[in-house]
Scaffold this motif. Structure first.
Motif, PDB file in Angstrom:
ATOM      1  N   ARG A 102       0.846  -1.194   0.000  1.00 62.71           N
ATOM      2  CA  ARG A 102       0.000   0.000   0.000  1.00 62.71           C
ATOM      3  C   ARG A 102       0.876   1.236   0.000  1.00 62.71           C
ATOM      4  O   ARG A 102       1.697   1.438   0.892  1.00 62.71           O
ATOM      5  N   TYR A 103       0.686   2.041  -1.049  1.00 56.73           N
ATOM      6  CA  TYR A 103       1.333   3.348  -1.146  1.00 56.73           C
ATOM      7  C   TYR A 103       0.421   4.392  -0.521  1.00 56.73           C
ATOM      8  O   TYR A 103      -0.799   4.315  -0.650  1.00 56.73           O
ATOM      9  N   SER A 104       1.012   5.379   0.090  1.00 55.82           N
ATOM     10  CA  SER A 104       0.331   6.628   0.378  1.00 55.82           C
ATOM     11  C   SER A 104       1.023   7.668  -0.488  1.00 55.82           C
ATOM     12  O   SER A 104       2.203   7.524  -0.830  1.00 55.82           O
ATOM     13  N   TYR A 105       0.304   8.695  -0.854  1.00 55.22           N
ATOM     14  CA  TYR A 105       0.884   9.707  -1.734  1.00 55.22           C
ATOM     15  C   TYR A 105       0.278  11.068  -1.442  1.00 55.22           C
ATOM     16  O   TYR A 105      -0.791  11.191  -0.846  1.00 55.22           O
ATOM     17  N   ARG A 106       1.005  12.063  -1.889  1.00 50.43           N
ATOM     18  CA  ARG A 106       0.574  13.450  -1.726  1.00 50.43           C
ATOM     19  C   ARG A 106       1.009  14.223  -2.971  1.00 50.43           C
ATOM     20  O   ARG A 106       2.193  14.241  -3.305  1.00 50.43           O
ATOM     21  N   PHE A 107       0.059  14.840  -3.653  1.00 54.81           N
ATOM     22  CA  PHE A 107       0.375  15.773  -4.734  1.00 54.81           C
ATOM     23  C   PHE A 107       0.575  17.132  -4.085  1.00 54.81           C
ATOM     24  O   PHE A 107      -0.275  17.581  -3.310  1.00 54.81           O
ATOM     25  N   GLN A 108       1.687  17.765  -4.405  1.00 56.10           N
ATOM     26  CA  GLN A 108       1.981  19.053  -3.783  1.00 56.10           C
ATOM     27  C   GLN A 108       2.687  19.966  -4.778  1.00 56.10           C
ATOM     28  O   GLN A 108       3.187  19.508  -5.805  1.00 56.10           O
ATOM     29  N   SER A 109       2.711  21.246  -4.442  1.00 53.14           N
ATOM     30  CA  SER A 109       3.461  22.188  -5.266  1.00 53.14           C
ATOM     31  C   SER A 109       4.936  21.808  -5.201  1.00 53.14           C
ATOM     32  O   SER A 109       5.372  21.112  -4.275  1.00 53.14           O
ATOM     33  N   THR A 110       5.703  22.232  -6.178  1.00 59.18           N
ATOM     34  CA  THR A 110       7.111  21.836  -6.219  1.00 59.18           C
ATOM     35  C   THR A 110       7.906  22.405  -5.044  1.00 59.18           C
ATOM     36  O   THR A 110       8.954  21.853  -4.701  1.00 59.18           O
ATOM     37  N   ASP A 111       7.419  23.454  -4.412  1.00 58.24           N
ATOM     38  CA  ASP A 111       8.104  23.966  -3.223  1.00 58.24           C
ATOM     39  C   ASP A 111       7.613  23.286  -1.942  1.00 58.24           C
ATOM     40  O   ASP A 111       8.105  23.560  -0.852  1.00 58.24           O
ATOM     41  N   GLY A 112       6.617  22.396  -2.068  1.00 57.67           N
ATOM     42  CA  GLY A 112       6.109  21.647  -0.928  1.00 57.67           C
ATOM     43  C   GLY A 112       5.144  22.411  -0.048  1.00 57.67           C
ATOM     44  O   GLY A 112       4.672  21.872   0.956  1.00 57.67           O
ATOM     45  N   ARG A 113       4.799  23.619  -0.400  1.00 57.55           N
ATOM     46  CA  ARG A 113       3.950  24.449   0.478  1.00 57.55           C
ATOM     47  C   ARG A 113       2.456  24.175   0.338  1.00 57.55           C
ATOM     48  O   ARG A 113       1.704  24.387   1.283  1.00 57.55           O
ATOM     49  N   THR A 114       2.025  23.738  -0.833  1.00 50.71           N
ATOM     50  CA  THR A 114       0.602  23.510  -1.075  1.00 50.71           C
ATOM     51  C   THR A 114       0.351  22.033  -1.329  1.00 50.71           C
ATOM     52  O   THR A 114       0.974  21.439  -2.207  1.00 50.71           O
TER      53      THR A 114
END
Length: 155
Positions: A102-114
């Motif tokens: 099981r993967y968990s994932y997060r799509f975020q802005s390239t700076d990691g702020r959003t």
């Protein structure tokens, strides 16, 4: 290469891959279409494994572990991706069992702020001859070990 890609945010576990949102990934409002998140996640994961020798090229599997099926995919949208360009996908493994993961994932802005979206994706390694669950190889286990999220320390 853009500065956003060079300044990739550091992560404590897992891996961050940058994928490109193209014009045809957008909906009529100029937002990343909800169905495209699964495709972009697949591209991030495929690139990670291919860079480590586990891929599907020229109609051939480089390893038995390439033959797996998605069992479950969940996603919660937080903030829309607006327009084209790079987006960061931070992913890690919550577990890597005998024949499943099981993967968990997060799509975020390239700076990691959003954070744009986050969720989970479960897969099962399949034996192509029987179409039944099959154990991962030692190669897959070694590669996967670098993606495993550390167990939380007891407080």
């Amino acid at each position: 290469m853009s500065q956003a890609i060079v300044d990739q945010p550091a992560v404590e576990f897992g891996h961050v891959a940058h994928v490109t949102v193209h014009f045809d990934d957008l909906d009529a409002f100029g937002l990343l279409h909800n169905s495209r998140y699964a495709v972009l996640l697949e591209r991030a994961l495929t690139g990670y494994w291919a860079d480590r020798g586990v891929s599907y090229q020229a109609g051939q599997r480089s390893a038995p572990d390439v033959f797996h099926a998605v069992r479950e995919f969940t996603i919660a949208y937080q903030a829309p991706v607006t327009g084209t360009g790079p987006v960061a996908v931070h992913f890690w493994l919550d577990y890597f069992n005998n024949s499943s993961a099981r993967y968990s994932y997060r799509f975020q802005s390239t700076d990691g702020r959003t954070v744009h979206a986050e969720g989970q994706r479960s897969i099962v390694r399949i034996d192509p001859a029987t179409m039944r669950p099959a154990p991962w190889t030692d190669t897959a286990r070694a590669i996967a070990s670098a993606l495993l999220r550390p167990a939380p320390a007891d407080a």
